[in-house]
Enzyme design. Structure first.
Site, PDB file in Angstrom:
ATOM      1  N   LYS A 121       0.857  -1.189   0.000  1.00  0.00           N
ATOM      2  CA  LYS A 121       0.000   0.000   0.000  1.00  0.00           C
ATOM      3  C   LYS A 121       0.884   1.225   0.000  1.00  0.00           C
ATOM      4  CE  LYS A 121      -4.506   0.794   0.244  1.00  0.00           C
ATOM      5  NZ  LYS A 121      -5.600  -0.080  -0.190  1.00  0.00           N
TER       6      LYS A 121
HETATM    7  P1  NAD Z   1     -13.177   7.543  -2.826  1.00  0.00           P
HETATM    8  O1  NAD Z   1     -12.196   8.603  -2.536  1.00  0.00           O
HETATM    9  O2  NAD Z   1     -13.611   7.292  -4.228  1.00  0.00           O
HETATM   10  O3  NAD Z   1     -14.517   7.794  -1.973  1.00  0.00           O
HETATM   11  C1  NAD Z   1     -14.520   7.960  -0.593  1.00  0.00           C
HETATM   12  C2  NAD Z   1     -15.925   8.352  -0.165  1.00  0.00           C
HETATM   13  O4  NAD Z   1     -15.946   8.435   1.257  1.00  0.00           O
HETATM   14  C3  NAD Z   1     -16.366   9.737  -0.688  1.00  0.00           C
HETATM   15  O5  NAD Z   1     -17.751   9.686  -1.002  1.00  0.00           O
HETATM   16  C4  NAD Z   1     -16.134  10.644   0.507  1.00  0.00           C
HETATM   17  O6  NAD Z   1     -16.967  11.790   0.498  1.00  0.00           O
HETATM   18  C5  NAD Z   1     -16.507   9.699   1.623  1.00  0.00           C
HETATM   19  N1  NAD Z   1     -15.946  10.108   2.896  1.00  0.00           N
HETATM   20  C6  NAD Z   1     -14.708  10.575   3.170  1.00  0.00           C
HETATM   21  N2  NAD Z   1     -14.616  10.899   4.459  1.00  0.00           N
HETATM   22  C7  NAD Z   1     -15.825  10.603   5.004  1.00  0.00           C
HETATM   23  C8  NAD Z   1     -16.344  10.722   6.264  1.00  0.00           C
HETATM   24  N3  NAD Z   1     -15.627  11.254   7.225  1.00  0.00           N
HETATM   25  N4  NAD Z   1     -17.615  10.293   6.462  1.00  0.00           N
HETATM   26  C9  NAD Z   1     -18.364   9.811   5.465  1.00  0.00           C
HETATM   27  N5  NAD Z   1     -17.915   9.673   4.219  1.00  0.00           N
HETATM   28  C10 NAD Z   1     -16.667  10.077   4.011  1.00  0.00           C
HETATM   29  O7  NAD Z   1     -12.580   6.218  -2.166  1.00  0.00           O
HETATM   30  P2  NAD Z   1     -12.933   4.703  -2.503  1.00  0.00           P
HETATM   31  O8  NAD Z   1     -11.982   4.229  -3.517  1.00  0.00           O
HETATM   32  O9  NAD Z   1     -14.402   4.583  -2.719  1.00  0.00           O
HETATM   33  O10 NAD Z   1     -12.517   3.992  -1.133  1.00  0.00           O
HETATM   34  C11 NAD Z   1     -13.386   3.947  -0.016  1.00  0.00           C
HETATM   35  C12 NAD Z   1     -12.916   2.863   0.938  1.00  0.00           C
HETATM   36  O11 NAD Z   1     -12.902   1.614   0.257  1.00  0.00           O
HETATM   37  C13 NAD Z   1     -11.498   3.045   1.484  1.00  0.00           C
HETATM   38  O12 NAD Z   1     -11.474   2.494   2.789  1.00  0.00           O
HETATM   39  C14 NAD Z   1     -10.661   2.186   0.568  1.00  0.00           C
HETATM   40  O13 NAD Z   1      -9.465   1.758   1.189  1.00  0.00           O
HETATM   41  C15 NAD Z   1     -11.610   1.030   0.354  1.00  0.00           C
HETATM   42  N6  NAD Z   1     -11.348   0.238  -0.851  1.00  0.00           N
HETATM   43  C16 NAD Z   1     -11.274   0.815  -2.086  1.00  0.00           C
HETATM   44  C17 NAD Z   1     -11.074   0.013  -3.193  1.00  0.00           C
HETATM   45  C18 NAD Z   1     -11.079   0.585  -4.598  1.00  0.00           C
HETATM   46  O14 NAD Z   1     -11.009  -0.211  -5.550  1.00  0.00           O
HETATM   47  N7  NAD Z   1     -11.197   1.890  -4.790  1.00  0.00           N
HETATM   48  C19 NAD Z   1     -10.903  -1.356  -3.053  1.00  0.00           C
HETATM   49  C20 NAD Z   1     -10.999  -1.927  -1.778  1.00  0.00           C
HETATM   50  C21 NAD Z   1     -11.231  -1.114  -0.693  1.00  0.00           C
END
Ligand code: NAD
Length: 431
Positions: A121
């Site tokens: 990561k």
């Molecule tokens: P992203 O940046 O696309 O979206 C994040 C979302 O969370 C946004 O809607 C943002 O407004 C919201 N957010 C941020 N802070 C917040 C808060 N304090 N309260 C409520 N909402 C909040 O990110 P993503 O890629 O969707 O990732 C989200 C989670 O999923 C992370 O934990 C990431 O590690 C995990 N994840 C992502 C992937 C991927 O393929 N993108 C894969 C596995 C896990």
């Protein structure tokens, strides 16, 4: 030199405690599985020690001419079965411990999904929403230049995570390729399709979550069209999960992002909501829905709660008030170990992150495979292979949990530990 503040205006945390440490959570989860499995001490020690942790300074020329130094990280946690794999996070609260925990979770996830990858990561402590596109590009290029020797298609392959996107991945690919002197699409996944990205990658985590919701509901004798879902976080993961669950017949009653949430107990029209968000850059004000805050969303009565934002959103302070019957973890580390115990006592099933949100890394693996042989699959092949992988992993975790009479998270850890220990033993110890 002028130093610009990185204080976040848009990316706050709603978590319980600012000093929460996800690495401690990851170690506590590992310990729980260790107590059941009782592996050899030398074997388990290897899983507690990341292979490599790097901190770099990332100087960026800001639009106003000032220089700002950001701090970047890359952790390669494990590469027993293949190169490291894991996203790049841009968020103001990124720390070495957080990146290490996320790299560890990637290692267990790749083992559970039976992918030829280890876990890694990276991240940069910054608020991407306060940077211009030019600043974001310069930050990305300099970060990649600083970790250039540590990444590559056979070493460690980044991907998008919180705060990063296919646009950012294109800059990663370009910077790496320019420095190498040839085009190397396999250095990063989650790229735009025209640059060697895979069809189906962008929505893969959301699609995998839909399968996880369907699989766990099936064990409870429920179908998707009988299921109500509340989703925290409406970025890549949350919005795609909402869209695909809605399309599959589930009733998504509430969603939120960092700016707050909305609720309609009759079910939100997700395609209309996506259009509203595109036009207004906000969920708030969506016709027919009530505004709610993030804390309320987590405590709504629903069948499935899907946290898809940040770590430690379900904690000791609110786990007793959750009214969902099942938690399917879209984010990495959204439930603290204390909260896990409370949910277990209350009979709330948790489908853990290292299984539920693995759809993204599965299709990243497919993307890497396609890049390496330069032949690209139709979307229907990607979806069919993803479903096969997710179903197989769910069944293996379920069986492991049943065998040891433990919760699904501990079952998932036991499966990962067994596979990694077996692979390490076969490789032997080089020293
Ligand atoms: P992203 O940046 O696309 O979206 C994040 C979302 O969370 C946004 O809607 C943002 O407004 C919201 N957010 C941020 N802070 C917040 C808060 N304090 N309260 C409520 N909402 C909040 O990110 P993503 O890629 O969707 O990732 C989200 C989670 O999923 C992370 O934990 C990431 O590690 C995990 N994840 C992502 C992937 C991927 O393929 N993108 C894969 C596995 C896990």
């Amino acid at each position: 030199m002028t130093v610009k503040s990185t204080t976040s205006k848009h990316l706050g945390r709603v978590g319980p405690i600012d000093h929460h440490n996800p690495l401690q959570d990851m170690h506590a989860q590992l310990t729980k599985a260790e107590r059941i499995l009782k592996p050899d001490r030398n074997d388990i020690e290897a899983l507690r020690h990341p292979k490599r942790q790097v901190i770099v300074s990332v100087p960026v020329r800001m639009d106003d001419g000032s220089l700002h130094y950001f701090t970047g990280y890359r952790v390669l946690y494990d590469n027993t079965r293949g190169p490291g794999k894991g996203g790049i996070r841009y968020h103001p609260d990124v720390t070495l411990d957080e990146v290490t925990a996320l790299a560890g979770w990637m290692s267990w996830k790749c083992a559970i999904l039976d992918l030829a990858f280890g876990g890694a990561k990276g991240g940069v402590a910054c608020d991407p929403s306060s940077l211009s596109e030019g600043e974001l590009e310069r930050l990305t290029r300099r970060y990649v230049a600083e970790i250039f020797e540590l990444i590559g298609p056979t070493i460690d392959i980044p991907a998008p995570d919180l705060g990063t996107s296919p646009r950012v991945m294109a800059w990663v690919m370009d910077t790496f390729s320019m420095k190498k002197g040839y085009v190397e699409p396999g250095v990063v996944t989650g790229k735009p399709i025209i640059l060697g990205g895979s069809k189906g990658r962008e929505e893969a985590t959301g699609r995998g979550l839909m399968y996880a919701v369907r699989d766990v509901q099936r064990t409870r004798g429920r179908t998707l069209d009988q299921t109500t879902v509340a989703i925290q976080g409406f970025g890549n993961v949350g919005s795609n999960a909402a869209r695909l669950l809605h399309r599959a017949g589930a009733r998504v009653i509430a969603v939120s992002d960092v700016g707050g949430g909305i609720l309609d107990p009759n079910g939100l029209d997700i395609p209309l909501l996506l259009t509203h968000r595109e036009e207004h850059h906000s969920l708030v004000g969506f016709k027919g829905a009530t505004s709610i805050d993030n804390a309320t969303l987590l405590e709504l009565p629903c069948e499935v709660l899907l946290p898809a934002a940040l770590e430690a959103q379900i904690h000791e302070g609110n786990a007793g008030r959750l009214r969902a019957q099942v938690v399917v973890e879209g984010a990495n580390g959204p439930t603290t170990p204390d909260a896990d115990d409370i949910l277990k006592q209350r009979g709330i099933v948790v489908v853990p992150d290292i299984l539920a949100n693995a759809g993204g890394v599965v299709v990243s693996y497919f993307e890497w495979v396609q890049d390496r042989y330069g032949f690209f699959w139709p979307e229907s092949d990607v979806i069919a292979r993803l479903e096969e992988k997710m179903n197989a992993a769910f069944a293996s975790v379920w069986d492991e949990a049943a065998l040891h009479s433990v919760d699904l998270r501990t079952g998932a850890y036991i499966l990962a530990i067994k596979r990694l220990i077996e692979a390490r033993r076969l490789r032997g110890f080089y020293a």
